[in-house]
Design a protein around this motif. Structure first.
Motif, mmCIF file in Angstrom:
data_model
loop_
_atom_site.group_PDB
_atom_site.id
_atom_site.type_symbol
_atom_site.label_atom_id
_atom_site.label_comp_id
_atom_site.label_asym_id
_atom_site.label_seq_id
_atom_site.Cartn_x
_atom_site.Cartn_y
_atom_site.Cartn_z
ATOM 1 N N MET A 1 25.131 -8.825 22.206
ATOM 2 C CA MET A 1 24.763 -10.139 21.687
ATOM 3 C C MET A 1 25.913 -10.719 20.867
ATOM 4 S SD MET A 1 20.810 -9.722 20.425
ATOM 5 C CE MET A 1 19.457 -9.745 21.590
ATOM 6 N N ILE A 2 26.059 -12.033 20.930
ATOM 7 C CA ILE A 2 27.045 -12.754 20.127
ATOM 8 C C ILE A 2 26.288 -13.615 19.121
ATOM 9 C CG2 ILE A 2 28.973 -14.374 20.145
ATOM 10 C CD1 ILE A 2 29.627 -11.826 21.615
ATOM 11 N N LEU A 3 26.699 -13.536 17.856
ATOM 12 C CA LEU A 3 26.081 -14.353 16.805
ATOM 13 C C LEU A 3 27.162 -14.942 15.913
ATOM 14 C CD1 LEU A 3 24.220 -11.410 16.855
ATOM 15 C CD2 LEU A 3 22.694 -13.013 15.701
ATOM 16 N N SER A 4 26.768 -15.962 15.164
ATOM 17 C CA SER A 4 27.656 -16.484 14.123
ATOM 18 C C SER A 4 27.339 -15.790 12.802
ATOM 19 C CB SER A 4 27.486 -17.998 13.974
ATOM 20 O OG SER A 4 26.187 -18.324 13.500
ATOM 21 N N ASN A 5 28.343 -15.738 11.938
ATOM 22 C CA ASN A 5 28.211 -15.243 10.567
ATOM 23 C C ASN A 5 28.719 -16.378 9.698
ATOM 24 O OD1 ASN A 5 28.531 -14.053 8.066
ATOM 25 N ND2 ASN A 5 29.920 -12.442 8.742
ATOM 26 N N GLU A 6 27.793 -17.178 9.118
ATOM 27 C CA GLU A 6 28.225 -18.426 8.485
ATOM 28 C C GLU A 6 27.461 -18.773 7.205
ATOM 29 O OE1 GLU A 6 27.179 -22.066 10.624
ATOM 30 O OE2 GLU A 6 26.395 -20.831 12.262
ATOM 31 N N PRO A 7 27.582 -17.972 6.168
ATOM 32 C CA PRO A 7 27.021 -18.387 4.876
ATOM 33 C C PRO A 7 27.792 -19.589 4.331
ATOM 34 C CG PRO A 7 28.386 -16.444 4.611
ATOM 35 C CD PRO A 7 28.277 -16.681 6.088
ATOM 36 N N GLY A 8 27.172 -20.310 3.419
ATOM 37 C CA GLY A 8 27.828 -21.498 2.855
ATOM 38 C C GLY A 8 27.266 -21.860 1.499
ATOM 39 N N TYR A 9 27.836 -22.893 0.930
ATOM 40 C CA TYR A 9 27.319 -23.466 -0.318
ATOM 41 C C TYR A 9 27.686 -24.946 -0.333
ATOM 42 C CZ TYR A 9 26.654 -24.877 -5.094
ATOM 43 O OH TYR A 9 26.228 -25.573 -6.199
ATOM 44 N N TYR A 10 26.752 -25.784 -0.815
ATOM 45 C CA TYR A 10 26.938 -27.233 -0.762
ATOM 46 C C TYR A 10 26.534 -27.857 -2.090
ATOM 47 C CZ TYR A 10 26.810 -25.522 3.942
ATOM 48 O OH TYR A 10 27.053 -24.771 5.058
ATOM 49 N N LYS A 11 27.453 -28.589 -2.677
ATOM 50 C CA LYS A 11 27.162 -29.306 -3.912
ATOM 51 C C LYS A 11 27.092 -30.792 -3.580
ATOM 52 C CE LYS A 11 28.603 -29.851 -8.739
ATOM 53 N NZ LYS A 11 29.597 -29.446 -9.783
ATOM 54 N N VAL A 12 25.887 -31.323 -3.653
ATOM 55 C CA VAL A 12 25.663 -32.711 -3.250
ATOM 56 C C VAL A 12 26.564 -33.650 -4.047
ATOM 57 C CG1 VAL A 12 23.971 -34.565 -3.098
ATOM 58 C CG2 VAL A 12 23.286 -32.205 -2.585
ATOM 59 N N GLY A 13 27.224 -34.538 -3.318
ATOM 60 C CA GLY A 13 28.093 -35.521 -3.945
ATOM 61 C C GLY A 13 29.467 -35.003 -4.307
ATOM 62 N N ALA A 14 29.752 -33.727 -3.951
ATOM 63 C CA ALA A 14 31.026 -33.143 -4.381
ATOM 64 C C ALA A 14 31.777 -32.441 -3.255
ATOM 65 C CB ALA A 14 30.794 -32.181 -5.542
ATOM 66 N N TYR A 15 31.178 -31.415 -2.647
ATOM 67 C CA TYR A 15 31.902 -30.635 -1.637
ATOM 68 C C TYR A 15 30.952 -29.737 -0.867
ATOM 69 C CZ TYR A 15 31.517 -26.954 -5.204
ATOM 70 O OH TYR A 15 31.037 -26.051 -6.123
#
Length: 555
Positions: A485-499
């Motif tokens: 199986m192929i999967l993505s590994n993509e955690p993230g963080y989002y600050k609204v209005g900034a980045y």
């Protein structure tokens, strides 16, 4: 027509069908998250262009329900005076309906809903006496300039790239369904049909799909519902049937995946005299577990794609006036580098190049209205992928323009630690991605942060960039992870209005010892160390990053 006029036209049809409202999901008749233009009904009605959601139109109000990936995007695209926006994780469409109406009937197009979807919604609506009733598609009825459904030429996906002929797949899976005690399987998902028959087309942007359905018989013969004029020469065991006919299924036991088949199709099968046997699409798991030939092609595609993305990163670093470069310039330049690569066909999804505050919009797509230039002290979130004849890629890199802030580095490093934790985990066979999801979030959770999307999705081979049944998510409902199986590994963080910050590589499920599995990273693009706070990394994490970047830099 403006949104208000379109809503008025839909509402006018309520009287003819004795309904008080209407449901319109983003997905189409094929349950596709990326419908072709002809089926982008929510986009036409509201302006929302995301890949998941539901519009609900009542006589005096309308609402759009989207998941956490799309709340910011929806707010920027729709007319707030016409639609209210709800995060579906907090308020579902059915809960909202139950609170808004008592004893009313709400219309839906049975070609767009599975039985499971309707049963879930109706169970909640029952509390207020709201009934869901089938009706014609009311958006289609008022969409005067609706494009024609696509019908692009079908072409063959070479057996040398697929690793198995269509005849072999059909014979193998035909025997399997016979062992399940059924005569045939109705294959309603175009991805499954295209994989089974080693065919592709260009009916959908960024995904080489033919929007077709098929019946696989126990003897390996296939009825393909398609206009023969679209087809190249096909093996003898495949018969094109046009217009579609279910007459051959009269009196037969037919396997149907009710989780992905619209109720309208189920009704047609019953009317044709078929005996419905519920079960999983027989192509889903074999399609997800890539064979050695496919895996070799996928790795090769990632090496070529790594060259293209690395060229783009070097182009940004060396640009004499980076502040004159816009998000759309980044998109165009990356596409030009990908076009230099052998076997490249097209992007695997519209490129996400979000700088500054636009990076916090998880599935942002720059346009003339939103396009902005890169600025020092900001971050650029670049999520993109390519469709190559031998593989599908998907990669995200977060790039510091100028000097990053201490906050940028802290958040990026916490995302990186989660990414490494998932990349290096070893787990027993039978483990599901949902059981691993928290590994990627733990370092954000330590400081009260999180992200509102899944951590990983399955990826096809020269097919959909999103593929089930595997995924890594808090939501569950996923299959056990299996070799190939192929999967993505993509955690993230989002600050609204900034980045926005996201680090995404694709990984392959591999054997790690008797009874255990793990991941092997196949994406080949260095991770920007300018954003790393090395004081937050363990010695093991530092070693992983150093080793990964060294290997990725060899291209």
């Amino acid at each position: 027509m403006q949104a208000r006029e379109k809503l008025a036209a839909v509402r006018k049809a309520f009287i003819n069908h004795a309904i008080a409202g209407y449901l319109q999901p983003v997905h189409d008749e094929y349950m596709s998250e990326y419908p072709p233009a002809a089926f982008q009904r929510v986009a036409w009605l509201s302006g929302f262009s995301g890949s998941a959601g539901m519009a609900v139109v009542l006589a005096d109000k309308a609402a759009l329900f989207v998941d956490g990936r799309y709340t910011l995007q929806a707010a920027s695209e729709i007319d707030a005076s016409c639609f209210s926006i709800y995060n579906s994780a907090e308020v579902t469409a059915e809960a909202w309906l139950a609170g808004e109406l008592q004893g009313a009937m709400i219309g839906y197009d049975p070609a767009l809903f599975t039985k499971a979807m309707l049963e879930r919604m109706q169970a909640r609506c029952d509390k207020s006496g709201v009934a869901l009733v089938a009706c014609p598609n009311l958006v289609d009825a008022v969409w005067a300039d609706q494009p024609a459904p696509p019908a692009t030429p079908v072409f063959l996906h070479d057996d040398a790239l697929a690793g198995e002929s269509a005849a072999s797949k059909c014979e193998r899976l035909g025997k399997r369904i016979t062992e399940q005690g059924v005569d045939a399987a109705f294959i309603s998902a175009p991805e499954s049909v295209c994989w089974l028959l080693n065919i592709r087309a260009r009916d959908v942007e960024c995904t080489p799909l033919a929007l077709v359905r098929a019946v696989l018989h126990g003897d390996g013969h296939v009825d393909l519902f398609i206009d023969p004029k679209r087809l190249p020469p096909l093996p003898e065991h495949i018969t094109a049937i046009h217009p579609p006919s279910l007459a051959r299924l009269n009196g037969k036991a037919v396997l149907c995946d009710a989780t992905q088949m619209p109720v309208a199709l189920l009704d047609e099968l019953k009317s044709a005299g078929a005996r419905i046997v519920k079960g999983e699409d027989p192509c889903v798991l074999p399609k997800a577990c890539k064979n050695p030939v496919q895996l070799a092609g996928i790795r090769a595609a990632h090496r070529r794609d790594g060259v293209a993305v690395s060229k783009l990163l070097k182009w940004i670093d060396a640009h004499p006036d980076i502040h004159s470069v816009s998000e759309m310039d980044i998109d165009r330049q990356l596409l030009s580098f990908r076009k230099e690569q052998n076997m490249f066909i097209e992007p695997s999804f519209p490129t996400i190049a979000g700088s500054g505050a636009n990076g916090a919009i998880v599935h942002y797509r720059a346009n003339e209205k939103t396009n902005r230039n890169l600025k020092s002290g900001e971050l650029l979130l670049l999520d993109s992928g390519g469709q190559y004849e031998d593989g599908t890629t998907d990669i995200t890199r977060t790039i510091a323009i100028g000097t990053p802030t201490a906050e940028h580095k802290d958040r990026f490093t916490r995302v990186l630690k989660g990414h490494i934790a998932l990349a290096t985990v070893q787990f027993p066979k039978g483990t599901r991605g949902s059981q691993l999801d928290s590994l990627a979030r733990q370092y954000l959770w330590q400081v009260g942060l999180d992200y509102d999307h899944g951590t990983g999705h399955g990826v096809g081979q020269f097919l959909g960039v999103h593929e089930g049944p595997q995924r890594i998510s808090k939501r569950g409902g996923d299959a056990a992870l299996e070799i190939g199986m192929i999967l993505s590994n993509e955690p993230g963080y989002y600050k609204v209005g900034a980045y926005g910050i996201r680090i995404e590589n694709l990984v392959e499920v591999v054997e790690k010892g008797e009874g255990f599995l793990g991941f092997e990273t196949i994406t080949c693009v260095p991770i920007d160390t300018k954003l790393v706070d090395f004081s937050l990394l363990s010695s093991e994490e530092k070693h992983w990053l150093e080793e990964y970047n060294a290997r990725a830099s060899l291209l």
